[in-house]
Every structure is written in C-alpha cells, then in structure tokens.
Motif scaffolding. Structure first.
Motif, PDB file in Angstrom:
ATOM      1  N   ILE A  91       0.863  -1.165   0.000  1.00 55.92           N
ATOM      2  CA  ILE A  91       0.000   0.000   0.000  1.00 55.92           C
ATOM      3  C   ILE A  91       0.907   1.225   0.000  1.00 55.92           C
ATOM      4  N   TYR A  92       0.545   2.191  -0.822  1.00 51.76           N
ATOM      5  CA  TYR A  92       1.284   3.445  -0.919  1.00 51.76           C
ATOM      6  C   TYR A  92       0.385   4.549  -0.385  1.00 51.76           C
ATOM      7  N   ILE A  93       0.892   5.326   0.548  1.00 53.05           N
ATOM      8  CA  ILE A  93       0.087   6.368   1.182  1.00 53.05           C
ATOM      9  C   ILE A  93       0.744   7.721   0.951  1.00 53.05           C
ATOM     10  N   ALA A 148      -3.021   7.904   9.873  1.00 60.03           N
ATOM     11  CA  ALA A 148      -2.772   6.576  10.411  1.00 60.03           C
ATOM     12  C   ALA A 148      -3.572   5.620   9.532  1.00 60.03           C
ATOM     13  N   CYS A 149      -2.990   4.506   9.176  1.00 55.30           N
ATOM     14  CA  CYS A 149      -3.649   3.549   8.289  1.00 55.30           C
ATOM     15  C   CYS A 149      -3.765   2.203   8.987  1.00 55.30           C
ATOM     16  N   TYR A 150      -4.952   1.611   8.854  1.00 55.32           N
ATOM     17  CA  TYR A 150      -5.227   0.318   9.463  1.00 55.32           C
ATOM     18  C   TYR A 150      -5.719  -0.642   8.397  1.00 55.32           C
ATOM     19  N   VAL A 151      -5.308  -1.898   8.490  1.00 54.59           N
ATOM     20  CA  VAL A 151      -5.819  -2.963   7.631  1.00 54.59           C
ATOM     21  C   VAL A 151      -6.380  -4.025   8.560  1.00 54.59           C
ATOM     22  N   GLU A 172       5.004   1.464  12.058  1.00 53.53           N
ATOM     23  CA  GLU A 172       5.155   2.049  13.388  1.00 53.53           C
ATOM     24  C   GLU A 172       5.099   3.567  13.311  1.00 53.53           C
ATOM     25  N   ASP A 173       4.683   4.096  12.161  1.00 47.77           N
ATOM     26  CA  ASP A 173       4.705   5.535  11.911  1.00 47.77           C
ATOM     27  C   ASP A 173       3.378   6.192  12.232  1.00 47.77           C
ATOM     28  N   ILE A 174       2.819   5.949  13.373  1.00 46.26           N
ATOM     29  CA  ILE A 174       1.515   6.508  13.694  1.00 46.26           C
ATOM     30  C   ILE A 174       1.601   8.034  13.679  1.00 46.26           C
ATOM     31  N   LEU A 175       0.767   8.634  12.861  1.00 48.46           N
ATOM     32  CA  LEU A 175       0.674  10.082  12.740  1.00 48.46           C
ATOM     33  C   LEU A 175       2.013  10.745  12.427  1.00 48.46           C
ATOM     34  N   THR A 231       6.112  19.519  -2.720  1.00 51.02           N
ATOM     35  CA  THR A 231       6.545  18.135  -2.517  1.00 51.02           C
ATOM     36  C   THR A 231       5.553  17.397  -1.636  1.00 51.02           C
ATOM     37  N   LEU A 232       5.119  16.232  -2.100  1.00 48.12           N
ATOM     38  CA  LEU A 232       4.324  15.317  -1.276  1.00 48.12           C
ATOM     39  C   LEU A 232       5.077  13.992  -1.215  1.00 48.12           C
ATOM     40  N   TRP A 233       5.230  13.447  -0.047  1.00 49.82           N
ATOM     41  CA  TRP A 233       5.959  12.199   0.143  1.00 49.82           C
ATOM     42  C   TRP A 233       5.012  11.014   0.091  1.00 49.82           C
ATOM     43  N   ILE A 234       5.499   9.919  -0.439  1.00 44.39           N
ATOM     44  CA  ILE A 234       4.744   8.666  -0.513  1.00 44.39           C
ATOM     45  C   ILE A 234       5.458   7.646   0.364  1.00 44.39           C
ATOM     46  N   THR A 235       4.705   6.988   1.219  1.00 45.36           N
ATOM     47  CA  THR A 235       5.254   5.953   2.089  1.00 45.36           C
ATOM     48  C   THR A 235       4.703   4.613   1.641  1.00 45.36           C
ATOM     49  N   ARG A 236       5.586   3.610   1.530  1.00 44.28           N
ATOM     50  CA  ARG A 236       5.190   2.267   1.073  1.00 44.28           C
ATOM     51  C   ARG A 236       5.242   1.303   2.254  1.00 44.28           C
ATOM     52  N   TYR A 237       4.193   0.481   2.345  1.00 42.60           N
ATOM     53  CA  TYR A 237       4.114  -0.548   3.381  1.00 42.60           C
ATOM     54  C   TYR A 237       3.780  -1.884   2.742  1.00 42.60           C
ATOM     55  N   ASP A 238       4.389  -2.950   3.261  1.00 40.24           N
ATOM     56  CA  ASP A 238       4.041  -4.311   2.847  1.00 40.24           C
ATOM     57  C   ASP A 238       2.917  -4.776   3.774  1.00 40.24           C
ATOM     58  N   ILE A 239       1.738  -5.077   3.196  1.00 34.44           N
ATOM     59  CA  ILE A 239       0.589  -5.445   4.030  1.00 34.44           C
ATOM     60  C   ILE A 239       0.110  -6.872   3.775  1.00 34.44           C
ATOM     61  N   ALA A 240       0.901  -7.679   3.069  1.00 32.66           N
ATOM     62  CA  ALA A 240       0.474  -9.037   2.726  1.00 32.66           C
ATOM     63  C   ALA A 240       0.113  -9.853   3.972  1.00 32.66           C
ATOM     64  N   SER A 241       0.856  -9.695   5.045  1.00 33.95           N
ATOM     65  CA  SER A 241       0.602 -10.492   6.254  1.00 33.95           C
ATOM     66  C   SER A 241      -0.687 -10.071   6.964  1.00 33.95           C
TER      67      SER A 241
END
Length: 88
Positions: A38-40, A47-50, A57-60, A70-80
């Motif tokens: 997921i890219y946010i 804060a993102c929840y699945v 661990e990047d809450i807020l 500039t807008l930053w994109i954060t990538r998370y692996d959410i397969a698990s």
C-alpha cells in the motif's frame, strides 16, 4: 517500480469520527496473497489500518514538506495483514 496489475482502492465516502475525516473501504480477496503493498500520500498526518491492525510504526508521522511543492509517498508491505474473504 512496476504498476502492472495494480488495483487502486479509493474511499467510497467520507465519515467523520472525533472531528477527523475517516476514509474506509471494504474489499474481497479470493486467493492467498504473497505480496501486497500500500502506498500512502497524505498532505498532513494520517494513520492507516488494515483489518483493525495499524500498519507500520509511523503513527501520525508523515514527513513534513511544503505541500504545494513536494508530497511524500510511504510504502508498506501489508500481505501479512490480508486474509481470504472480506478485508477492510
């Protein structure tokens, strides 16, 4: 970075909880997931929840930037965090 076969999940509406906009989307998985990311991009804090689990661990903590430049994109692996059937 490959975007082939990528599925975008957008919020279908906006709810407000505790004075803050909340975007929520249900989706179905009909097979076992090996990889899913997921890219946010949030111009502010988020804060993102699945399935009720906070991702990362990047809450807020979105990187601070000049939003009109500039807008930053954060990538998370959410397969698990995904399960066969209904997910949110």
């Amino acid at each position: 970075m490959k975007f082939e076969g990528m599925k975008f999940i957008k919020a279908s509406g906006e709810a407000v909880e505790h004075g803050v906009p909340v975007y929520r989307r249900e989706f179905f998985v009909d097979t076992t997931i090996d990889t899913s990311e997921i890219y946010i991009c949030a111009p502010g804090f988020c804060a993102c929840y699945v399935n009720g689990n906070c991702i990362g661990e990047d809450i807020l903590s979105s990187p601070i930037s000049v939003w009109d430049k500039t807008l930053w994109i954060t990538r998370y692996d959410i397969a698990s965090l995904l399960q066969p059937g209904k997910n949110e």
